[in-house]
Enzyme design. Structure first.
Site, PDB file in Angstrom:
ATOM      1  NE  ARG A   1      -4.265  -1.403   0.226  1.00 56.33           N
ATOM      2  CZ  ARG A   1      -4.445  -2.434  -0.609  1.00 56.33           C
ATOM      3  NH1 ARG A   1      -3.539  -2.737  -1.518  1.00 56.33           N
ATOM      4  NH2 ARG A   1      -5.538  -3.161  -0.534  1.00 56.33           N
TER       5      ARG A   1
ATOM      6  CG  HIS B   1      -3.001  -0.925  -7.022  1.00 56.89           C
ATOM      7  ND1 HIS B   1      -3.418  -0.257  -5.899  1.00 56.89           N
ATOM      8  CD2 HIS B   1      -3.047  -2.243  -6.704  1.00 56.89           C
ATOM      9  CE1 HIS B   1      -3.722  -1.139  -4.943  1.00 56.89           C
ATOM     10  NE2 HIS B   1      -3.492  -2.346  -5.409  1.00 56.89           N
TER      11      HIS B   1
HETATM   12  C1  GLV Z   1      -5.160  -5.151  -4.030  1.00 54.79           C
HETATM   13  O1  GLV Z   1      -4.386  -4.293  -3.735  1.00 54.79           O
HETATM   14  C2  GLV Z   1      -5.947  -5.892  -3.081  1.00 54.79           C
HETATM   15  O2  GLV Z   1      -5.879  -5.613  -1.877  1.00 54.79           O
HETATM   16  O3  GLV Z   1      -6.679  -6.811  -3.504  1.00 54.79           O
END
Ligand code: GLV
Length: 308
Positions: free
Chosen positions: A223, A271
């Site tokens: 994160r 991401h």
């Molecule tokens: C992605 O970051 C998730 O937490 O699934």
């Protein structure tokens, strides 16, 4: 049984999920708007307040592995169990991204990409994998699988977790805050797969970077809020951090003016280290819905006080 699907996805993504879930659990009545009959909410970071006022709700099943955003909703019903997504396909994808990052850092492939931009032909010294010390932060499903995948490639793997007792692992494991700095000082590459909790938010700060071996690399696949951005940028500028591979950010999408985009020793991913795959994730949801109906134990329950 009536189940609600809700989240912050666009209509096409939502339809993909609905189709996969209907196929995996056809006996459930799926709906997209809350109604009082709903017993299960299958959620992907739903907007706050979405799960209020559902008197029959018995399970909140996240489609995301990390539940930090879900838990941040103060209107979340306090007594309903929450399950996070633990999908083997997602853990495999995460291990692949981790392996690509570590290989690229170890073998200089990011530097070769940079050299190509100025037509520079310059082989770099080559180290063996066992000469590269990789520290994996976090020893959940993804951390463990990643650590094992890196070890199988010959890397000198160690792991650290914020808390937790001793479990036998085929690599060295440090546990608790006091164990972190000594491990950082012995690592060439640090790969973050910690859950985001009040205890780990901002953990990757000035003191963390100062404890690294000079020139060590960071791979953050967990994160953005684990990292204090100004501290990482200062450590990069001072060459204390040699390179950072970043998949996650405080603000996503990463704003176009952010320094990370253009920093010569930062690799930005959108991401995408491990996306949830509706086909396999729907099977994971199906197992929990059937367990709920059969009165059997639910899998992958979140401990709210712990934050994951
Ligand atoms: C992605 O970051 C998730 O937490 O699934």
């Amino acid at each position: 049984m009536r189940a609600l699907l809700c989240g912050s996805f666009d209509a096409a993504e939502r339809d993909d999920w609905l189709q996969a879930l209907r196929q995996a659990v056809p006996e459930v009545g799926w709906c997209l708007e809350p109604d009082p009959e709903v017993e299960v909410a299958v959620v992907a970071n739903p907007p706050p307040h979405q799960l209020q006022g559902l008197p029959r709700l018995r399970l909140i099943q996240s489609l995301w592995a990390g539940v930090d955003r879900l838990l941040a909703d103060p209107t979340l019903p306090p007594d309903v169990p929450i399950a996070r997504m633990v999908d083997p396909a997602m853990s495999a994808a995460m291990a692949q991204t981790a392996l690509w990052s570590v290989l690229s850092l170890h073998r200089g492939f990011f530097r070769y990409a940079e050299q190509q931009r100025s037509a520079l032909w310059q082989p770099l010294p080559q180290r063996r994998a066992d000469e590269v010390a990789v520290l994996v932060l976090g020893l959940g499903e993804m951390g463990r699988r990643t650590a094992l995948a890196l070890q199988a490639q010959g890397y000198a793997v160690r792991a650290w977790r914020h808390s937790g007792g001793a479990h036998a692992e085929p690599f060295e494991v440090g546990s608790g805050p006091a164990a972190l700095a000594p491990l950082l000082g012995r690592s060439d590459i640090v790969l973050n797969l910690l859950p985001l909790t009040p205890a780990t938010r901002g953990l990757l700060d000035q003191a963390f970077f100062a404890a690294l071996r000079p020139g060590a690399a960071l791979v953050n696949l967990a994160r953005g809020a684990h990292v204090v951005d100004d501290d990482l940028l200062a450590a990069l500028d001072a060459q204390q951090v040699g390179h950072a591979v970043l998949d996650v950010f405080h603000t996503e999408p990463l704003p176009p003016e952010h320094r990370y985009w253009r920093h010569p020793r930062v690799t930005v991913l959108p991401h995408a280290a491990a996306l949830t795959d509706p086909r396999s994730a729907a099977q994971v949801v199906a197992c929990n819905l059937r367990a709920l109906r059969g009165g059997e134990p639910l899998q992958h329950l979140v401990q709210r006080e712990r934050g994951y």
